[in-house]
Scaffold this motif. Structure first.
Motif, short mmCIF file in Angstrom:
data_model
loop_
_atom_site.label_atom_id
_atom_site.label_comp_id
_atom_site.label_asym_id
_atom_site.label_seq_id
_atom_site.Cartn_x
_atom_site.Cartn_y
_atom_site.Cartn_z
N HIS A 132 0.86 -1.19 0.00
CA HIS A 132 0.00 0.00 0.00
C HIS A 132 0.89 1.24 0.00
CE1 HIS A 132 -3.13 2.84 1.06
NE2 HIS A 132 -4.04 1.87 1.06
N GLU A 133 1.05 1.84 -1.18
CA GLU A 133 2.01 2.94 -1.35
C GLU A 133 1.68 4.16 -0.48
OE1 GLU A 133 4.85 2.98 -2.96
OE2 GLU A 133 4.55 0.87 -3.46
N SER A 134 0.41 4.52 -0.38
CA SER A 134 0.04 5.70 0.41
C SER A 134 0.35 5.49 1.88
CB SER A 134 -1.46 6.00 0.24
OG SER A 134 -1.74 6.35 -1.09
N LEU A 135 0.09 4.28 2.37
CA LEU A 135 0.38 3.96 3.77
C LEU A 135 1.89 3.97 4.02
CD1 LEU A 135 -1.17 3.31 6.37
CD2 LEU A 135 -0.89 0.87 5.84
N ILE A 136 2.64 3.49 3.05
CA ILE A 136 4.11 3.49 3.17
C ILE A 136 4.63 4.92 3.23
CG2 ILE A 136 6.26 2.96 1.96
CD1 ILE A 136 4.90 0.43 0.89
N GLN A 137 4.11 5.78 2.34
CA GLN A 137 4.55 7.19 2.33
C GLN A 137 4.23 7.87 3.65
OE1 GLN A 137 2.28 10.14 0.07
NE2 GLN A 137 4.18 10.85 -0.86
N LEU A 138 3.02 7.64 4.16
CA LEU A 138 2.62 8.26 5.42
C LEU A 138 3.48 7.72 6.57
CD1 LEU A 138 0.66 10.19 6.79
CD2 LEU A 138 -0.95 8.28 7.06
N GLY A 139 3.79 6.43 6.52
CA GLY A 139 4.63 5.83 7.55
C GLY A 139 6.03 6.44 7.57
N TRP A 140 6.60 6.67 6.39
CA TRP A 140 7.92 7.29 6.30
C TRP A 140 7.90 8.71 6.87
CZ3 TRP A 140 12.30 5.07 6.08
CH2 TRP A 140 12.51 3.90 5.35
N ILE A 141 6.85 9.44 6.56
CA ILE A 141 6.76 10.82 7.06
C ILE A 141 6.64 10.83 8.58
CG2 ILE A 141 5.39 12.95 7.04
CD1 ILE A 141 4.54 12.21 4.18
N PHE A 142 5.80 9.94 9.13
CA PHE A 142 5.66 9.82 10.58
C PHE A 142 7.01 9.50 11.22
CE2 PHE A 142 0.95 9.51 10.81
CZ PHE A 142 0.76 10.16 12.03
N LEU A 143 7.72 8.53 10.64
CA LEU A 143 8.96 8.06 11.24
C LEU A 143 10.05 9.11 11.17
CD1 LEU A 143 9.83 5.47 12.64
CD2 LEU A 143 10.69 4.64 10.45
N VAL A 144 10.29 9.65 9.97
CA VAL A 144 11.38 10.61 9.77
C VAL A 144 11.13 11.88 10.57
CG1 VAL A 144 12.55 12.07 8.08
CG2 VAL A 144 12.02 9.69 7.52
N TRP A 145 9.91 12.39 10.51
CA TRP A 145 9.58 13.64 11.20
C TRP A 145 9.85 13.55 12.69
CZ3 TRP A 145 7.86 18.00 8.61
CH2 TRP A 145 7.51 19.08 9.43
N ASN A 146 9.43 12.43 13.28
CA ASN A 146 9.56 12.29 14.73
C ASN A 146 10.97 11.89 15.16
OD1 ASN A 146 6.73 12.64 16.05
ND2 ASN A 146 6.34 11.45 14.21
N LEU A 147 11.70 11.17 14.31
CA LEU A 147 13.10 10.88 14.60
C LEU A 147 13.93 12.17 14.60
CD1 LEU A 147 13.81 7.57 12.64
CD2 LEU A 147 13.77 7.90 15.11
N ILE A 148 13.66 13.03 13.64
CA ILE A 148 14.36 14.33 13.58
C ILE A 148 14.12 15.10 14.87
CG2 ILE A 148 14.33 16.60 12.46
CD1 ILE A 148 13.95 15.15 9.80
N ASN A 149 12.90 15.02 15.40
CA ASN A 149 12.57 15.77 16.63
C ASN A 149 13.31 15.26 17.85
OD1 ASN A 149 10.32 17.98 17.00
ND2 ASN A 149 9.87 16.87 15.12
N LEU A 150 13.89 14.06 17.79
CA LEU A 150 14.66 13.53 18.91
C LEU A 150 16.11 14.00 18.89
CD1 LEU A 150 13.39 9.84 19.28
CD2 LEU A 150 12.94 11.78 20.80
N ILE A 151 16.54 14.64 17.79
CA ILE A 151 17.91 15.16 17.71
C ILE A 151 18.05 16.30 18.71
CG2 ILE A 151 19.60 16.31 16.22
CD1 ILE A 151 18.25 14.92 13.84
N PRO A 152 19.15 16.34 19.49
CA PRO A 152 19.33 17.41 20.49
C PRO A 152 19.67 18.75 19.86
CG PRO A 152 21.25 15.99 20.47
CD PRO A 152 20.23 15.34 19.57
N LEU A 153 18.74 19.25 19.07
CA LEU A 153 18.91 20.51 18.37
C LEU A 153 17.93 21.52 18.95
CD1 LEU A 153 20.31 21.88 15.86
CD2 LEU A 153 18.30 21.20 14.55
N ASP A 154 18.39 22.73 19.14
CA ASP A 154 17.53 23.77 19.70
C ASP A 154 16.26 23.92 18.88
OD1 ASP A 154 17.10 25.96 21.57
OD2 ASP A 154 17.29 27.23 19.80
N THR A 155 15.13 24.14 19.54
CA THR A 155 13.76 24.25 19.02
C THR A 155 13.13 22.88 18.81
OG1 THR A 155 14.15 24.28 16.62
CG2 THR A 155 14.38 26.38 17.79
N LEU A 156 13.89 21.79 18.87
CA LEU A 156 13.33 20.46 18.74
C LEU A 156 13.16 19.83 20.13
CD1 LEU A 156 15.32 19.03 15.69
CD2 LEU A 156 13.11 20.20 15.68
#
Length: 315
Positions: A132-156
């Motif tokens: 299911h391509e749409s579900l895969i795309q949404l899954g990638w966005i969920f994963l990448v977006w939230n992993l980036i937010n765990l980086i110890p970078l100011d404002t995150l």
């Protein structure tokens, strides 16, 4: 003798006028709607009119920030609200009348990225299983977006986690992570020829400049015996005016200096109070042992490394 002794000495408290209390004007529905439309147009430009991708990103952002927002309300944060910031994710604005505990703060910070990472893994798993391509795309966005937010970078969220767990002014951590992230984004933009991405390092460098300036102000206040590790609500009249005097070069524009207009003074006080609040850092009450802090750091690392391992297996 503690360098903050005079700052907390109330023997001459009566010599200081009351600190100005400026009420924030409530945001109306029209203003919120206009802001929302403005940022939607920016995102449409960034995603080249791809409404499907834009909708997916906005949904991921909303789920992430709603996790924070929900627990802020549970922990009695006052005036909690969500709002958009261009080129970044949703941010939460809030104030609290009481000092939050470290347990509550950590729970609040993890409540954004952890559910998003979980949703991303589940969507990627079932999306790949059912092609299911749409579900895969949404899954990638969920994963990448939230992993980036765990980086110890100011404002995150990662930057706030580093600040809480170190229990110090983590300027060095934010400095290093901001520089490293800026370099990585520049390299990516050049290699992929995605030159629009270069706007991210511009914002990061602007933020880095602000961080350096904030660090210098706090260093100056420390040398003057003024404790900036508190909240605006807890400042008494003496502490407020001591802080305002030392920050006068930063916060009082000359255009307002000699004005007798009550409206102008109200505008000035609003501006000054916001500047003072930006310098203050009311850290959480430490109710976790050193072992608990160590376990939290391990959990943080696993929350970041675990999904990367899952991605490796998936690929």
């Amino acid at each position: 003798m503690n360098k903050y002794d005079y700052f907390y000495d109330e023997s001459d408290l009566g010599n200081y006028p009351p600190k100005p209390e400026v009420q924030n004007a409530p945001k109306g529905l029209v203003n919120i709607s206009l802001n929302f439309v403005f940022y939607i147009l920016i995102y449409l430009f960034l995603f080249q009119g791809d409404l499907k991708l834009l909708s997916a990103v906005l949904m991921v952002m909303f789920v992430h920030e709603f996790g924070h927002f929900f627990w802020m309300r549970k922990f009695n944060y006052k005036e909690s609200r969500l709002f958009f910031i261009p080129f970044m994710n949703l941010f939460i604005s809030s104030t609290s009348n009481e000092q939050i505990t470290l347990k509550e703060k950590l729970f609040l910070l993890f409540s954004g990225p952890i559910p998003g990472i979980f949703f991303g893994i589940i969507m990627l798993y079932f999306g790949n299983k059912n092609s299911h391509e749409s579900l895969i795309q949404l899954g990638w966005i969920f994963l990448v977006w939230n992993l980036i937010n765990l980086i110890p970078l100011d404002t995150l969220d990662g930057g706030a986690l580093a600040e809480c767990l170190s229990n110090v002014n983590d300027y060095t951590i934010k400095l290093i992570t901001t520089i490293v992230t800026t370099c990585l984004v520049v390299v990516y933009a050049l290699l992929s020829k995605s030159f629009l991405t270069l706007i991210i390092p511009v914002f990061l460098l602007m933020r880095l400049r602000s961080l350096k300036h904030l660090h210098e102000i706090r260093y100056k206040l420390d040398n003057k015996g003024i404790n900036w590790r508190t909240s605006f609500l807890l400042l008494n009249n003496k502490q407020y005016w001591m802080l305002r005097k030392e920050m006068s070069d930063e916060i009082e524009p000359n255009i307002f200096a000699n004005s007798d207009s009550s409206i102008t003074k109200e505008i000035l006080n609003t501006f000054v109070n916001r500047q003072i609040k930006s310098v203050l850092l009311n850290g959480p009450y430490i109710d976790i042992s050193k072992r608990g802090i160590t376990l939290t750091i391990v959990f943080w690392l696993l929350a970041f490394i675990g999904p990367l391992f899952f991605i490796f297996l998936l690929i």
